[in-house]
Design a protein around this motif. Structure first.
Motif, PDB file in Angstrom:
ATOM      1  N   ALA A 169      -3.885   7.449  -5.243  1.00  0.00           N
ATOM      2  CA  ALA A 169      -4.454   7.416  -3.891  1.00  0.00           C
ATOM      3  C   ALA A 169      -5.429   6.250  -3.746  1.00  0.00           C
ATOM      4  O   ALA A 169      -5.400   5.525  -2.751  1.00  0.00           O
ATOM      5  CB  ALA A 169      -5.135   8.738  -3.567  1.00  0.00           C
ATOM      6  N   ASN A 170      -6.290   6.054  -4.728  1.00  0.00           N
ATOM      7  CA  ASN A 170      -7.232   4.930  -4.672  1.00  0.00           C
ATOM      8  C   ASN A 170      -6.498   3.600  -4.738  1.00  0.00           C
ATOM      9  O   ASN A 170      -6.854   2.643  -4.045  1.00  0.00           O
ATOM     10  CB  ASN A 170      -8.240   5.009  -5.812  1.00  0.00           C
ATOM     11  CG  ASN A 170      -9.191   6.168  -5.664  1.00  0.00           C
ATOM     12  OD1 ASN A 170      -9.323   6.754  -4.597  1.00  0.00           O
ATOM     13  ND2 ASN A 170      -9.848   6.523  -6.735  1.00  0.00           N
ATOM     14  N   VAL A 171      -5.480   3.517  -5.573  1.00  0.00           N
ATOM     15  CA  VAL A 171      -4.695   2.296  -5.694  1.00  0.00           C
ATOM     16  C   VAL A 171      -4.007   1.995  -4.366  1.00  0.00           C
ATOM     17  O   VAL A 171      -3.999   0.863  -3.890  1.00  0.00           O
ATOM     18  CB  VAL A 171      -3.676   2.402  -6.853  1.00  0.00           C
ATOM     19  CG1 VAL A 171      -2.730   1.212  -6.862  1.00  0.00           C
ATOM     20  CG2 VAL A 171      -4.400   2.533  -8.184  1.00  0.00           C
ATOM     21  N   SER A 172      -3.455   3.014  -3.743  1.00  0.00           N
ATOM     22  CA  SER A 172      -2.788   2.854  -2.457  1.00  0.00           C
ATOM     23  C   SER A 172      -3.761   2.347  -1.388  1.00  0.00           C
ATOM     24  O   SER A 172      -3.426   1.456  -0.597  1.00  0.00           O
ATOM     25  CB  SER A 172      -2.186   4.191  -2.032  1.00  0.00           C
ATOM     26  OG  SER A 172      -1.181   4.037  -1.108  1.00  0.00           O
ATOM     27  N   ASP A 173      -4.957   2.893  -1.361  1.00  0.00           N
ATOM     28  CA  ASP A 173      -5.986   2.434  -0.423  1.00  0.00           C
ATOM     29  C   ASP A 173      -6.328   0.965  -0.655  1.00  0.00           C
ATOM     30  O   ASP A 173      -6.481   0.188   0.294  1.00  0.00           O
ATOM     31  CB  ASP A 173      -7.259   3.264  -0.560  1.00  0.00           C
ATOM     32  CG  ASP A 173      -7.112   4.677  -0.029  1.00  0.00           C
ATOM     33  OD1 ASP A 173      -6.113   4.958   0.669  1.00  0.00           O
ATOM     34  OD2 ASP A 173      -7.991   5.514  -0.330  1.00  0.00           O
ATOM     35  N   LEU A 174      -6.477   0.589  -1.927  1.00  0.00           N
ATOM     36  CA  LEU A 174      -6.793  -0.809  -2.247  1.00  0.00           C
ATOM     37  C   LEU A 174      -5.671  -1.758  -1.821  1.00  0.00           C
ATOM     38  O   LEU A 174      -5.936  -2.843  -1.315  1.00  0.00           O
ATOM     39  CB  LEU A 174      -7.052  -0.963  -3.747  1.00  0.00           C
ATOM     40  CG  LEU A 174      -8.381  -0.428  -4.255  1.00  0.00           C
ATOM     41  CD1 LEU A 174      -8.383  -0.370  -5.773  1.00  0.00           C
ATOM     42  CD2 LEU A 174      -9.517  -1.295  -3.746  1.00  0.00           C
ATOM     43  N   ILE A 175      -4.434  -1.347  -2.036  1.00  0.00           N
ATOM     44  CA  ILE A 175      -3.302  -2.181  -1.630  1.00  0.00           C
ATOM     45  C   ILE A 175      -3.361  -2.415  -0.122  1.00  0.00           C
ATOM     46  O   ILE A 175      -3.242  -3.551   0.342  1.00  0.00           O
ATOM     47  CB  ILE A 175      -1.963  -1.529  -2.029  1.00  0.00           C
ATOM     48  CG1 ILE A 175      -1.803  -1.506  -3.544  1.00  0.00           C
ATOM     49  CG2 ILE A 175      -0.789  -2.257  -1.376  1.00  0.00           C
ATOM     50  CD1 ILE A 175      -0.640  -0.655  -4.035  1.00  0.00           C
ATOM     51  N   ALA A 176      -3.547  -1.356   0.643  1.00  0.00           N
ATOM     52  CA  ALA A 176      -3.595  -1.480   2.100  1.00  0.00           C
ATOM     53  C   ALA A 176      -4.769  -2.337   2.565  1.00  0.00           C
ATOM     54  O   ALA A 176      -4.641  -3.138   3.489  1.00  0.00           O
ATOM     55  CB  ALA A 176      -3.655  -0.105   2.738  1.00  0.00           C
ATOM     56  N   ALA A 177      -5.920  -2.192   1.905  1.00  0.00           N
ATOM     57  CA  ALA A 177      -7.104  -2.961   2.287  1.00  0.00           C
ATOM     58  C   ALA A 177      -6.956  -4.444   1.954  1.00  0.00           C
ATOM     59  O   ALA A 177      -7.380  -5.301   2.723  1.00  0.00           O
ATOM     60  CB  ALA A 177      -8.339  -2.393   1.596  1.00  0.00           C
ATOM     61  N   ARG A 178      -6.334  -4.749   0.828  1.00  0.00           N
ATOM     62  CA  ARG A 178      -6.205  -6.139   0.385  1.00  0.00           C
ATOM     63  C   ARG A 178      -5.028  -6.879   1.020  1.00  0.00           C
ATOM     64  O   ARG A 178      -5.049  -8.095   1.115  1.00  0.00           O
ATOM     65  CB  ARG A 178      -6.065  -6.202  -1.123  1.00  0.00           C
ATOM     66  CG  ARG A 178      -7.333  -5.856  -1.839  1.00  0.00           C
ATOM     67  CD  ARG A 178      -7.175  -6.101  -3.303  1.00  0.00           C
ATOM     68  NE  ARG A 178      -8.470  -5.960  -3.952  1.00  0.00           N
ATOM     69  CZ  ARG A 178      -8.659  -6.150  -5.224  1.00  0.00           C
ATOM     70  NH1 ARG A 178      -7.648  -6.485  -5.995  1.00  0.00           N
ATOM     71  NH2 ARG A 178      -9.850  -6.006  -5.749  1.00  0.00           N
ATOM     72  N   TYR A 179      -4.001  -6.136   1.402  1.00  0.00           N
ATOM     73  CA  TYR A 179      -2.772  -6.766   1.902  1.00  0.00           C
ATOM     74  C   TYR A 179      -2.329  -6.144   3.224  1.00  0.00           C
ATOM     75  O   TYR A 179      -1.207  -5.666   3.343  1.00  0.00           O
ATOM     76  CB  TYR A 179      -1.658  -6.646   0.849  1.00  0.00           C
ATOM     77  CG  TYR A 179      -2.087  -7.059  -0.536  1.00  0.00           C
ATOM     78  CD1 TYR A 179      -2.212  -8.407  -0.873  1.00  0.00           C
ATOM     79  CD2 TYR A 179      -2.387  -6.108  -1.509  1.00  0.00           C
ATOM     80  CE1 TYR A 179      -2.622  -8.788  -2.144  1.00  0.00           C
ATOM     81  CE2 TYR A 179      -2.792  -6.484  -2.784  1.00  0.00           C
ATOM     82  CZ  TYR A 179      -2.905  -7.820  -3.093  1.00  0.00           C
ATOM     83  OH  TYR A 179      -3.304  -8.191  -4.351  1.00  0.00           O
ATOM     84  N   PRO A 180      -3.199  -6.147   4.242  1.00  0.00           N
ATOM     85  CA  PRO A 180      -2.861  -5.461   5.497  1.00  0.00           C
ATOM     86  C   PRO A 180      -1.654  -6.052   6.227  1.00  0.00           C
ATOM     87  O   PRO A 180      -0.993  -5.336   6.978  1.00  0.00           O
ATOM     88  CB  PRO A 180      -4.140  -5.602   6.330  1.00  0.00           C
ATOM     89  CG  PRO A 180      -4.824  -6.811   5.776  1.00  0.00           C
ATOM     90  CD  PRO A 180      -4.499  -6.812   4.306  1.00  0.00           C
TER      91      PRO A 180
END
Length: 102
Positions: free
Chosen positions: A65-76
């Motif tokens: 879940a945290n990894v998924s959030d980071l992906i979305a935040a870094r690569y919108p």
């Protein structure tokens, strides 16, 4: 196993079930630290550079879940959305309260 249940219900989509470095069927990184930020960069590179997707939806549960959030935040620009189960948050807060029960 939950990810595979999604696959049967989404015939118009490709479902990629990746094993994160150091988990399940994958070896940890050979060098350097293992962090959520590094795993997010690795998973994004898998989806874009290796598999060639221009946009994708990411799924996160528990550790991912945290990894998924980071992906979305870094690569919108490349992340079309997030599917989250077992999301962590204060259900009484104003930020989350309106979404409960949707």
């Amino acid at each position: 196993a939950l990810q595979l249940d999604f696959a049967d219900r989404l015939p118009d989509f490709h479902v990629v079930v990746a094993s994160m470095p150091g988990f399940a069927f994958s070896s940890p990184y050979a060098d350097g630290p293992m962090s959520e930020q590094r795993i997010a960069a690795t998973m994004h590179a898998l989806m874009t550079d290796v598999l060639g997707y221009e946009r994708y939806v990411t799924y996160g549960e528990d550790v991912t879940a945290n990894v998924s959030d980071l992906i979305a935040a870094r690569y919108p620009e490349q992340v079309a959305g997030i599917i989250a189960t077992h999301a962590d948050g204060d259900l009484a807060s104003d930020a989350i309260g309106p979404f409960v029960g949707c």
